[in-house]
Write an enzyme that holds these catalytic residues in place. Structure first.
Site, PDB file in Angstrom:
ATOM      1  N   GLU A 331       0.813  -1.224   0.000  1.00 17.02           N
ATOM      2  CA  GLU A 331       0.000   0.000   0.000  1.00 17.02           C
ATOM      3  C   GLU A 331       0.845   1.272   0.000  1.00 17.02           C
ATOM      4  O   GLU A 331       0.315   2.372  -0.185  1.00 17.02           O
ATOM      5  CB  GLU A 331      -0.902   0.024   1.240  1.00 17.02           C
ATOM      6  CG  GLU A 331      -1.979  -1.046   1.259  1.00 17.02           C
ATOM      7  CD  GLU A 331      -1.519  -2.371   1.890  1.00 17.02           C
ATOM      8  OE1 GLU A 331      -0.297  -2.620   1.909  1.00 17.02           O
ATOM      9  OE2 GLU A 331      -2.379  -3.126   2.360  1.00 17.02           O
ATOM     10  N   TRP A 446       1.838  -7.141  26.750  1.00 16.86           N
ATOM     11  CA  TRP A 446       2.182  -7.410  25.363  1.00 16.86           C
ATOM     12  C   TRP A 446       3.566  -8.053  25.252  1.00 16.86           C
ATOM     13  O   TRP A 446       4.496  -7.651  25.943  1.00 16.86           O
ATOM     14  CB  TRP A 446       2.183  -6.122  24.540  1.00 16.86           C
ATOM     15  CG  TRP A 446       0.827  -5.521  24.364  1.00 16.86           C
ATOM     16  CD1 TRP A 446       0.366  -4.381  24.949  1.00 16.86           C
ATOM     17  CD2 TRP A 446      -0.243  -6.019  23.562  1.00 16.86           C
ATOM     18  NE1 TRP A 446      -0.928  -4.134  24.558  1.00 16.86           N
ATOM     19  CE2 TRP A 446      -1.327  -5.139  23.702  1.00 16.86           C
ATOM     20  CE3 TRP A 446      -0.392  -7.137  22.739  1.00 16.86           C
ATOM     21  CZ2 TRP A 446      -2.542  -5.324  23.052  1.00 16.86           C
ATOM     22  CZ3 TRP A 446      -1.596  -7.325  22.083  1.00 16.86           C
ATOM     23  CH2 TRP A 446      -2.657  -6.432  22.248  1.00 16.86           C
TER      24      TRP A 446
HETATM   25  P1  AMP Z   1       3.721  -6.474   1.953  1.00 20.63           P
HETATM   26  O1  AMP Z   1       2.568  -5.622   1.632  1.00 20.63           O
HETATM   27  O2  AMP Z   1       3.541  -7.903   1.545  1.00 20.63           O
HETATM   28  O3  AMP Z   1       4.987  -5.906   1.452  1.00 20.63           O
HETATM   29  O4  AMP Z   1       3.830  -6.540   3.548  1.00 20.63           O
HETATM   30  C1  AMP Z   1       3.944  -5.373   4.311  1.00 20.63           C
HETATM   31  C2  AMP Z   1       4.258  -5.740   5.752  1.00 20.63           C
HETATM   32  O5  AMP Z   1       5.535  -6.376   5.852  1.00 20.63           O
HETATM   33  C3  AMP Z   1       4.371  -4.540   6.670  1.00 20.63           C
HETATM   34  O6  AMP Z   1       3.115  -4.063   7.083  1.00 20.63           O
HETATM   35  C4  AMP Z   1       5.193  -5.094   7.814  1.00 20.63           C
HETATM   36  O7  AMP Z   1       4.400  -5.822   8.730  1.00 20.63           O
HETATM   37  C5  AMP Z   1       6.133  -6.048   7.114  1.00 20.63           C
HETATM   38  N1  AMP Z   1       7.424  -5.387   6.898  1.00 20.63           N
HETATM   39  C6  AMP Z   1       7.867  -4.781   5.785  1.00 20.63           C
HETATM   40  N2  AMP Z   1       9.117  -4.305   5.969  1.00 20.63           N
HETATM   41  C7  AMP Z   1       9.462  -4.606   7.238  1.00 20.63           C
HETATM   42  C8  AMP Z   1      10.615  -4.367   8.033  1.00 20.63           C
HETATM   43  N3  AMP Z   1      11.694  -3.754   7.561  1.00 20.63           N
HETATM   44  N4  AMP Z   1      10.590  -4.795   9.320  1.00 20.63           N
HETATM   45  C9  AMP Z   1       9.525  -5.442   9.833  1.00 20.63           C
HETATM   46  N5  AMP Z   1       8.412  -5.700   9.122  1.00 20.63           N
HETATM   47  C10 AMP Z   1       8.369  -5.294   7.845  1.00 20.63           C
END
Ligand code: AMP
Length: 541
Positions: A331, A446
């Site tokens: 997004e 948490w």
């Molecule tokens: P996507 O839309 O499949 O790219 O997933 C997005 C989600 O991946 C985010 O909302 C995070 O929960 C996780 N995410 C992306 N980058 C990171 C990061 N550097 N560290 C931790 N979680 C991440």
């Protein structure tokens, strides 16, 4: 009073015009699915993307705003599609080849794509989808060997389609706010949802990402695009590389650690992107079989999941290669933040510097992030007060594509609710403790599953760790850790909890550890917690 500056539309074909004018000699190199190499230049990409746009309009009758889908690996033809489809006024709709058949059927029907460009190696998979996506009228085959057979009807070879172009084609005159790309979320909860990128959002995201505070790319770089083009437009790198004049190297389906290392060596790659799982695999393979000469790789850009500090440290110590941590979502185009050290960090200890680099980083110019607490107030930037991150900016969605429940994802004042939870510190560094749905609530307190995973992965005998909440009568939820051991040496629960005990309160320590050969992964290579929760619930763990 309005400014007196030109109205110069920020479109994807303006990116390509620039690349062709300024960097026509820069290279695009592909290791094709059949293992052969293809090399050409930005000037060739320019000519062929224009031919493609022309053939789409004149031969396949594509209309402005049509969704034209791709089902393909990373290669030069897929880059041509990134520019040629919007250059015809249509929308480049990338399909994630690793989703389930049901999800792919849902997405193709939801987006109403009528044409699909498909890699020959992926045709057998799509043959299972095609009976349920009858709106698709044409398949264009990429990288098909001679006498290729398929049950897909109405196919044409990509090279034959290009021959139908007209030499005088002019790019479709898109408004910069017109749509140019469509990606669906990987649907870890509910059906996948579509993020519809505009030319303008794509251009501005690419400009911000190439800056020194983010990917830091220039004409001197040779960039390996490991992030699939079917996942959030390969994080925008096919646009970034053209704007920065960096050579672009594409591995198609050659994504095993040894294959990646071979490309890194042979092509003298200086920067590469990828999720942490990829880099854990590459590190392990390099450790077992160190490259004969020092790699040219100076940095690897990581996002998609938290980058374990133990990996940042090990890569740098053993091979002198830096990890750059970035955060984003489908997004958010995707990059929202990136983490690099500043001169204010000069006097920190190595350990403290590592902790800064392991954070998700600071906002890129063009986006704003805030953490919102449960009572709706905005958390102070103190590095301690936890809230859910909300984001707004020039490349953040304002609405999902053809979706009714948009209001659930946005605050009343229009910020996008990320579902990620954590803190912002006084220097603006974001630190994610979890997805809100993955946080573990034990006895009203948490517990961060990500913090436990990162700490476990610092244990020398652990290769990968994934922590989920399991129901508990007394505490409501308790942490369960699934771990992959590096060797045969299985470490006891007591020893692992003693190891974690240095950094965690005793109530935060996992009640159970389960050794696994492999942690299940999502379609984009993340730890698949939904699948682990299902296995636990169904007694399969
Ligand atoms: P996507 O839309 O499949 O790219 O997933 C997005 C989600 O991946 C985010 O909302 C995070 O929960 C996780 N995410 C992306 N980058 C990171 C990061 N550097 N560290 C931790 N979680 C991440």
């Amino acid at each position: 009073m309005k400014g007196l500056m030109m109205d110069f539309p920020l479109t994807t074909h303006a990116i390509l015009e620039y690349g062709n004018r300024v960097f026509p000699h820069k290279e695009i190199v592909t290791k094709l699915p059949n293992g052969s190499w293809h090399r050409y230049h930005f000037s060739d990409l320019y000519i062929r993307a224009k031919q493609l746009a022309s053939a789409l309009v004149h031969s396949l009758g594509v209309q402005p705003g049509d969704r034209v889908a791709t089902f393909a690996w990373n290669h030069y033809q897929h880059v041509e599609l990134y520019y040629g489809i919007p250059g015809a006024g249509a929308i480049c709709h990338t399909l994630n080849v690793r989703l389930s058949v049901e999800q792919i059927i849902f997405i193709v029907n939801h987006a109403e794509a009528k044409i699909i460009f498909i890699d020959a190696t992926l045709v057998p998979l799509f043959e299972k989808v095609a009976p349920y996506t009858t709106g698709v009228k044409k398949y264009v085959l990429l990288n098909a060997p001679e006498n290729f057979n398929t049950s897909l009807t109405d196919t044409i070879l990509y090279e034959d389609l290009l021959k139908e172009s007209r030499p005088d084609y002019q790019w479709y005159p898109s408004d910069e706010n017109d749509a140019c790309g469509l990606c669906y979320t990987s649907g870890t909860t509910g059906n996948p949802k579509g993020a519809l990128y505009s030319h303008r959002s794509t251009y501005l995201h690419a400009l911000a990402l190439l800056m020194p505070n983010a990917a830091n790319l220039s004409v001197r770089d040779r960039v390996l695009l490991i992030v699939p083009q079917f996942h959030v437009m390969a994080w925008g790198f096919p646009y970034v590389c053209i704007l920065s004049g960096s050579d672009m190297i594409l591995p198609s389906l050659h994504l095993q650690p040894d294959a990646i290392i071979q490309i890194l060596e042979q092509e003298k790659i200086t920067v590469a992107n990828g999720v942490p799982t990829i880099w854990l695999g590459v590190y392990d393979a390099m450790k077992k079989n160190p490259p004969k000469e020092k790699l040219a790789l100076r940095e690897y850009v990581v996002g998609g999941s938290a980058l374990p500090p133990s990996l940042i440290e090990a890569f740098e110590k053993d091979f002198g290669i830096k990890g750059v941590h970035a955060w984003g979502m489908t997004e958010t185009s995707p990059i929202g933040t990136a983490s690099r050290l500043q001169n204010i960090h000069d006097n920190l200890t190595d350990h403290e510097k590592l902790a800064v680099r392991a954070k998700q980083g600071i906002e890129l110019p063009g986006v704003e992030i805030r953490a919102v607490m449960e009572d709706g107030s905005i958390a102070p930037r103190d590095g301690e007060t936890v809230g859910e991150f909300e984001i707004r900016g020039a490349w953040i969605i304002k609405s999902y594509y053809k979706y009714h429940d948009n209001h659930l994802s946005f605050s009343e004042d229009g910020w996008f609710k990320t579902g990620d939870v954590g803190t912002l510190d006084a220097q603006g560094y974001m630190n994610i403790s979890d997805r809100s749905k993955d946080l573990i609530k034990s006895g009203g307190e948490w517990i961060s599953s990500v913090a436990l995973e990162i700490a476990l992965m610092a244990h020398p005998e652990i290769k990968e760790a994934c922590v989920i909440a399991i129901p508990d009568e007394k505490w409501v939820e308790r942490p369960l850790a699934c771990v992959v051991f590096r060797n045969e040496n299985i470490v006891s629960k007591e020893a692992l909890n003693a190891f974690l005990g240095e950094h965690f309160a005793s109530y935060q320590l996992p009640d159970q550890y389960i050794g696994m050969n492999e942690i299940p992964k999502t379609s984009v290579g993340k730890l698949n917690k939904k699948e682990l929760r299902r296995r636990w619930a169904e007694g399969e763990l």
